[in-house]
Design an enzyme around this catalytic site. Structure first.
Site, PDB file in Angstrom:
ATOM      1  N   GLY A  24       0.983  -1.303   0.066  1.00 27.67           N
ATOM      2  CA  GLY A  24       0.103   0.154   0.167  1.00 27.67           C
ATOM      3  C   GLY A  24       0.827   1.230  -0.160  1.00 27.67           C
ATOM      4  O   GLY A  24       2.003   1.221   0.393  1.00 27.67           O
ATOM      5  N   ASP A  25       0.084   2.340  -0.153  1.00 27.04           N
ATOM      6  CA  ASP A  25       0.745   3.783  -0.277  1.00 27.04           C
ATOM      7  C   ASP A  25       2.068   3.719  -1.143  1.00 27.04           C
ATOM      8  O   ASP A  25       3.039   4.583  -0.928  1.00 27.04           O
ATOM      9  CB  ASP A  25       1.409   4.063   1.156  1.00 27.04           C
ATOM     10  N   LYS A  62      -0.898   5.422  -5.544  1.00 27.53           N
ATOM     11  CA  LYS A  62      -1.795   5.119  -6.372  1.00 27.53           C
ATOM     12  C   LYS A  62      -2.677   6.523  -6.653  1.00 27.53           C
ATOM     13  O   LYS A  62      -2.933   6.758  -7.818  1.00 27.53           O
ATOM     14  CB  LYS A  62      -2.735   3.975  -5.841  1.00 27.53           C
ATOM     15  N   GLY A  63      -3.028   7.379  -5.631  1.00 28.89           N
ATOM     16  CA  GLY A  63      -3.771   8.376  -5.757  1.00 28.89           C
ATOM     17  C   GLY A  63      -3.115   9.177  -6.962  1.00 28.89           C
ATOM     18  O   GLY A  63      -3.884   9.934  -7.685  1.00 28.89           O
ATOM     19  N   ASN A  79     -10.037   2.642   4.740  1.00 25.05           N
ATOM     20  CA  ASN A  79      -8.803   2.209   5.233  1.00 25.05           C
ATOM     21  C   ASN A  79      -7.588   2.645   4.244  1.00 25.05           C
ATOM     22  O   ASN A  79      -6.550   3.218   4.683  1.00 25.05           O
ATOM     23  CB  ASN A  79      -8.577   0.954   5.558  1.00 25.05           C
ATOM     24  N   GLY A 137      -5.984   5.696   1.982  1.00 26.70           N
ATOM     25  CA  GLY A 137      -5.702   7.214   1.923  1.00 26.70           C
ATOM     26  C   GLY A 137      -4.792   7.403   0.729  1.00 26.70           C
ATOM     27  O   GLY A 137      -3.807   6.940   0.636  1.00 26.70           O
ATOM     28  N   HIS A 138      -5.627   8.142  -0.132  1.00 30.28           N
ATOM     29  CA  HIS A 138      -4.856   8.185  -1.525  1.00 30.28           C
ATOM     30  C   HIS A 138      -4.727   9.663  -1.688  1.00 30.28           C
ATOM     31  O   HIS A 138      -5.560  10.546  -1.619  1.00 30.28           O
ATOM     32  CB  HIS A 138      -5.972   8.000  -2.646  1.00 30.28           C
ATOM     33  N   GLN A 189      -5.022  -0.465  -1.115  1.00 26.15           N
ATOM     34  CA  GLN A 189      -4.108  -1.057  -0.376  1.00 26.15           C
ATOM     35  C   GLN A 189      -2.907  -1.623  -1.405  1.00 26.15           C
ATOM     36  O   GLN A 189      -2.789  -0.769  -2.417  1.00 26.15           O
ATOM     37  CB  GLN A 189      -4.952  -2.448   0.236  1.00 26.15           C
ATOM     38  N   THR A 223      -3.959   7.053   9.224  1.00 29.15           N
ATOM     39  CA  THR A 223      -4.041   7.001  10.546  1.00 29.15           C
ATOM     40  C   THR A 223      -2.450   7.969  10.981  1.00 29.15           C
ATOM     41  O   THR A 223      -2.489   8.347  12.211  1.00 29.15           O
ATOM     42  CB  THR A 223      -3.689   5.511  11.095  1.00 29.15           C
ATOM     43  N   GLY A 224      -1.939   8.506  10.116  1.00 30.59           N
ATOM     44  CA  GLY A 224      -0.916   9.408  10.704  1.00 30.59           C
ATOM     45  C   GLY A 224       0.436   8.541  11.137  1.00 30.59           C
ATOM     46  O   GLY A 224       1.272   9.191  11.578  1.00 30.59           O
ATOM     47  N   ASP A 247      12.675  10.104  -6.514  1.00 31.48           N
ATOM     48  CA  ASP A 247      13.496  11.495  -6.186  1.00 31.48           C
ATOM     49  C   ASP A 247      14.044  11.112  -4.517  1.00 31.48           C
ATOM     50  O   ASP A 247      14.651  11.851  -3.813  1.00 31.48           O
ATOM     51  CB  ASP A 247      12.334  12.546  -5.850  1.00 31.48           C
ATOM     52  N   GLY A 305       7.980  13.316  -7.785  1.00 35.11           N
ATOM     53  CA  GLY A 305       7.528  14.280  -6.850  1.00 35.11           C
ATOM     54  C   GLY A 305       5.873  14.104  -6.657  1.00 35.11           C
ATOM     55  O   GLY A 305       5.396  13.510  -7.646  1.00 35.11           O
TER      56      GLY A 305
HETATM   57  P1  GDP Z   1      -1.426   5.434  -2.168  1.00 35.10           P
HETATM   58  O1  GDP Z   1      -2.239   5.152  -1.146  1.00 35.10           O
HETATM   59  O2  GDP Z   1      -0.958   4.522  -2.909  1.00 35.10           O
HETATM   60  O3  GDP Z   1      -2.402   6.735  -3.125  1.00 35.10           O
HETATM   61  O4  GDP Z   1      -0.400   6.491  -1.688  1.00 35.10           O
HETATM   62  P2  GDP Z   1      -0.498   7.625  -0.589  1.00 35.10           P
HETATM   63  O5  GDP Z   1      -1.089   8.727  -0.881  1.00 35.10           O
HETATM   64  O6  GDP Z   1      -0.873   6.838   0.808  1.00 35.10           O
HETATM   65  O7  GDP Z   1       1.206   7.917  -0.188  1.00 35.10           O
HETATM   66  C1  GDP Z   1       1.870   8.375  -1.224  1.00 35.10           C
HETATM   67  C2  GDP Z   1       2.590   9.929  -0.645  1.00 35.10           C
HETATM   68  O8  GDP Z   1       3.616  10.011  -1.492  1.00 35.10           O
HETATM   69  C3  GDP Z   1       1.654  10.918  -0.783  1.00 35.10           C
HETATM   70  O9  GDP Z   1       2.025  11.618   0.165  1.00 35.10           O
HETATM   71  C4  GDP Z   1       1.917  11.295  -2.319  1.00 35.10           C
HETATM   72  O10 GDP Z   1       1.810  12.827  -2.142  1.00 35.10           O
HETATM   73  C5  GDP Z   1       3.679  11.079  -2.232  1.00 35.10           C
HETATM   74  N1  GDP Z   1       4.188  10.997  -3.610  1.00 35.10           N
HETATM   75  C6  GDP Z   1       3.236  10.290  -4.840  1.00 35.10           C
HETATM   76  N2  GDP Z   1       4.629  10.213  -5.706  1.00 35.10           N
HETATM   77  C7  GDP Z   1       5.569  10.857  -5.295  1.00 35.10           C
HETATM   78  C8  GDP Z   1       6.677  10.897  -5.624  1.00 35.10           C
HETATM   79  O11 GDP Z   1       7.239  10.488  -7.131  1.00 35.10           O
HETATM   80  N3  GDP Z   1       7.655  11.606  -5.085  1.00 35.10           N
HETATM   81  C9  GDP Z   1       7.488  11.972  -3.631  1.00 35.10           C
HETATM   82  N4  GDP Z   1       8.434  12.865  -3.367  1.00 35.10           N
HETATM   83  N5  GDP Z   1       6.312  12.086  -3.121  1.00 35.10           N
HETATM   84  C10 GDP Z   1       5.182  11.213  -3.949  1.00 35.10           C
HETATM   85  P1  IMO Z   2      -3.904   2.532   0.549  1.00 35.02           P
HETATM   86  O1  IMO Z   2      -5.004   2.367  -0.317  1.00 35.02           O
HETATM   87  C1  IMO Z   2      -1.259   0.867   3.709  1.00 35.02           C
HETATM   88  C2  IMO Z   2      -2.885  -1.964   6.766  1.00 35.02           C
HETATM   89  C3  IMO Z   2      -3.271  -1.491   8.056  1.00 35.02           C
HETATM   90  C4  IMO Z   2      -3.098  -2.723   8.571  1.00 35.02           C
HETATM   91  C5  IMO Z   2      -3.847  -3.781   7.569  1.00 35.02           C
HETATM   92  C6  IMO Z   2      -5.220  -4.228   8.112  1.00 35.02           C
HETATM   93  O2  IMO Z   2      -3.729   4.053   1.346  1.00 35.02           O
HETATM   94  O3  IMO Z   2      -2.524   2.014   0.004  1.00 35.02           O
HETATM   95  P2  IMO Z   2      -7.522  -2.713   8.058  1.00 35.02           P
HETATM   96  O4  IMO Z   2      -7.887  -1.409   8.528  1.00 35.02           O
HETATM   97  O5  IMO Z   2      -7.575  -2.741   6.345  1.00 35.02           O
HETATM   98  O6  IMO Z   2      -7.971  -4.167   8.616  1.00 35.02           O
HETATM   99  O7  IMO Z   2      -5.826  -2.883   8.505  1.00 35.02           O
HETATM  100  O8  IMO Z   2      -3.965  -3.182   6.252  1.00 35.02           O
HETATM  101  N1  IMO Z   2      -3.598  -1.051   5.308  1.00 35.02           N
HETATM  102  C7  IMO Z   2      -3.114  -0.373   4.861  1.00 35.02           C
HETATM  103  N2  IMO Z   2      -1.728   0.024   4.628  1.00 35.02           N
HETATM  104  N3  IMO Z   2      -1.929   1.473   2.864  1.00 35.02           N
HETATM  105  C8  IMO Z   2      -3.379   1.316   2.799  1.00 35.02           C
HETATM  106  O9  IMO Z   2      -4.161   1.629   1.867  1.00 35.02           O
HETATM  107  C9  IMO Z   2      -3.848   0.400   3.638  1.00 35.02           C
HETATM  108  N4  IMO Z   2      -5.211  -0.302   3.930  1.00 35.02           N
HETATM  109  C10 IMO Z   2      -4.888  -0.998   5.013  1.00 35.02           C
HETATM  110  O10 IMO Z   2      -2.287  -0.739   8.296  1.00 35.02           O
HETATM  111  O11 IMO Z   2      -1.877  -3.286   8.680  1.00 35.02           O
HETATM  112 MG    MG Z   3      -2.210   5.500   1.352  1.00 34.90          MG
END
Ligand code: GDP
Ligand code: IMO
Ligand code: MG
Length: 430
Positions: free
Chosen positions: A12-13, A16-17, A38, A40-41, A224, A301-302, A333, A415
């Site tokens: 995850g994270d 994707k967003g 759950n 956060g994009h 995720q 969740t921070g 980067d 970025g």
């Molecule tokens: P997602 O859950 O897959 O949509 O990803 P999140 O938004 O939870 O986490 C990705 C974080 O990285 C966010 O704070 C984005 O703004 C940031 N981000 C995405 N692409 C880049 C990148 O290429 N470089 C940097 N420095 N930050 C990025």
């Molecule tokens: P995005 O879409 C990262 C993780 C939680 C925990 C496990 C189970 O932003 O990539 P849950 O609340 O789903 O039952 O928690 O999954 N988790 C994520 N980790 N990015 C996410 O979503 C997640 N959604 C759930 O931290 O380990």
């Molecule tokens: Mg996320």
């Protein structure tokens, strides 16, 4: 016409967003098909940050956004997110945001149970987001879930809430030692959501088919990541839905032949939030540097995200499980200034090299990552907009990923902003 699934390849994270928002410029429809709030994009447009938990990341590009049957939706969170977007001047109405009548609802007892169970587990907890995701999917599977179609019929809704609450209150009080809930309060609260959300509720499967018939391009936005998948991830340290590309079909109501491409989002290193195995995790100053430079804190969740090197065992698994046709490398980067970069190419277990991801957590926990080392680069690449502008070592790192995974890199992100992107071959234009 292209209909593309966007999938997280790690835990995850991956960004994707950002990528969905960027690709939505060319797409017509964006569909979420699993998970809930759950997720956060993050999208960053003209320096302003938006985090979406439920509304698909095509909303800022003013595209049609669909919430599929595969989600568990907390209507309170959805209503709040809609208000937030509207307050920012982004139009959100029944024309551009539709919710499947078959989507399940997260109820207050799901949140309570999620919290109380985690508390009870102590240091064995999963580290869930506490949003009620697992308990809601559990009720879906045992056929006691409440769907949006039920919310539209106040009599059915009231009966269902009263029937299930007897059991949930018993469990909350007697097993989890948690507060019980009042059915009248829930019915009154959800009555307000019924009124607010009714114009948005529809048959999303039909809406997607109609869009495809009209020649529109559809993006399926995964939440995720592959290794949080309930079947294929690091069970039980996973989420409660299938996060892999195959679920784009089940979770939105289309057949596999409508999908023309599957793009895997790969963070240039690895992160994980919550508990569970992570073989290439870093516990040193380099890990701290990546965490700080990458601002690796959970968007929901921070929580501080755990950081480690890129892991090819994970990524090969993701290529196979999702049938990836292209890759997007994000956050490249963040690696600026590191003297050396490591790529985990296999796991060593009891003197043997494992090339495939083990199902047993005991084995996974005992695996030692096998690394190859590449030279880093000192330049700031965030302003570069062509691959040719990258330092040679940056290009070599990308080339090595492509070679090891045998899937082409289509986009590189340097970025968080929409424009901080290098498009090698556009997934919706090729
Ligand atoms: P997602 O859950 O897959 O949509 O990803 P999140 O938004 O939870 O986490 C990705 C974080 O990285 C966010 O704070 C984005 O703004 C940031 N981000 C995405 N692409 C880049 C990148 O290429 N470089 C940097 N420095 N930050 C990025
Ligand atoms: P995005 O879409 C990262 C993780 C939680 C925990 C496990 C189970 O932003 O990539 P849950 O609340 O789903 O039952 O928690 O999954 N988790 C994520 N980790 N990015 C996410 O979503 C997640 N959604 C759930 O931290 O380990
Ligand atoms: Mg996320």
């Amino acid at each position: 016409m292209s209909n593309i699934v966007i999938i997280g390849t790690q835990w995850g994270d991956e960004g994707k967003g950002k990528i969905v928002d960027m690709l939505a410029e060319v797409a017509d429809v964006v569909v979420r098909f699993q998970g809930g709030n759950n997720a956060g994009h993050t999208m960053v447009v003209n320096g302003e940050q938006f985090i979406s938990h439920l509304v698909p990341s095509g909303i800022l590009q003013k595209k049609t956004c669909l919430i599929g049957n595969g989600l568990v939706v907390d209507p309170a969170v959805l209503a709040e997110e809609m208000d937030y977007l509207i307050s920012k001047g982004i139009p959100v109405g029944p024309d551009n945001l539709k919710i499947s009548e078959r989507a399940q609802m997260i109820m207050p007892y799901h949140r309570e149970i999620d919290h109380a169970r985690e508390k009870m587990k102590g240091d064995k907890k999963i580290g869930t987001t506490g949003r009620g995701i697992g308990p809601a999917y559990e009720d879906k599977s045992t056929r006691r879930g409440i769907r949006f179609v039920d919310l539209m019929d106040s009599e059915t809704f009231g009966e269902k809430v009263r029937a299930i609450l007897d059991e949930k209150n018993f469990y909350l009080r007697n097993y989890l030692s948690a507060e019980t809930l009042d059915p009248d309060q829930i019915i009154a609260e959800y009555g307000k959501y019924a009124e607010r959300l009714a114009p948005h509720i529809t048959n999303v499967s039909v809406a997607i088919h109609q869009a495809i018939r009209e020649g529109k391009q559809v993006l399926f936005e995964g939440a995720q990541g592959t290794h949080l998948d309930i079947d294929h991830g690091t069970y039980p340290y996973v989420t409660s839905s299938n996060t892999v590309s195959g679920n784009a079909c089940c979770g939105s109501g289309i057949g596999p032949k409508e999908i023309t491409g599957i793009i895997g989002i790969v963070k240039a290193y690895t992160t994980r939030v919550g508990a569970g195995p992570f073989p290439s995790e870093l516990f040193d100053a380099i890990g701290d540097q990546i965490q700080e430079k990458g601002a690796e804190f959970g968007a929901t969740t921070g929580r501080r995200r755990r950081c480690g090197w890129l892991d090819m065992v994970l990524l090969r698994n993701a290529v196979r499980l999702n049938s990836l046709t292209g890759l997007v490398i994000t956050k490249l980067d963040v690696l600026d200034g590191l003297k050396e970069l490591r790529i985990c190419t296999g796991y060593e277990y009891e003197g043997k090299i494992l090339n495939d991801f083990p199902a047993s957590l005991k084995i996974l926990g005992a695996c030692k990552p096998v690394y190859e080392t590449l030279p880093g680069w000192s330049e700031d690449i965030s302003g570069m907009r062509k691959l040719e502008d990258f330092p040679k070592n940056t290009r070599d790192y990308l080339q090595r990923i492509e070679t090891l995974l045998e899937v082409p890199i289509q986009i590189v992100s340097v970025g968080p902003g929409r424009d901080e992107t290098i498009i090698v071959s556009h997934p919706l234009k090729s």
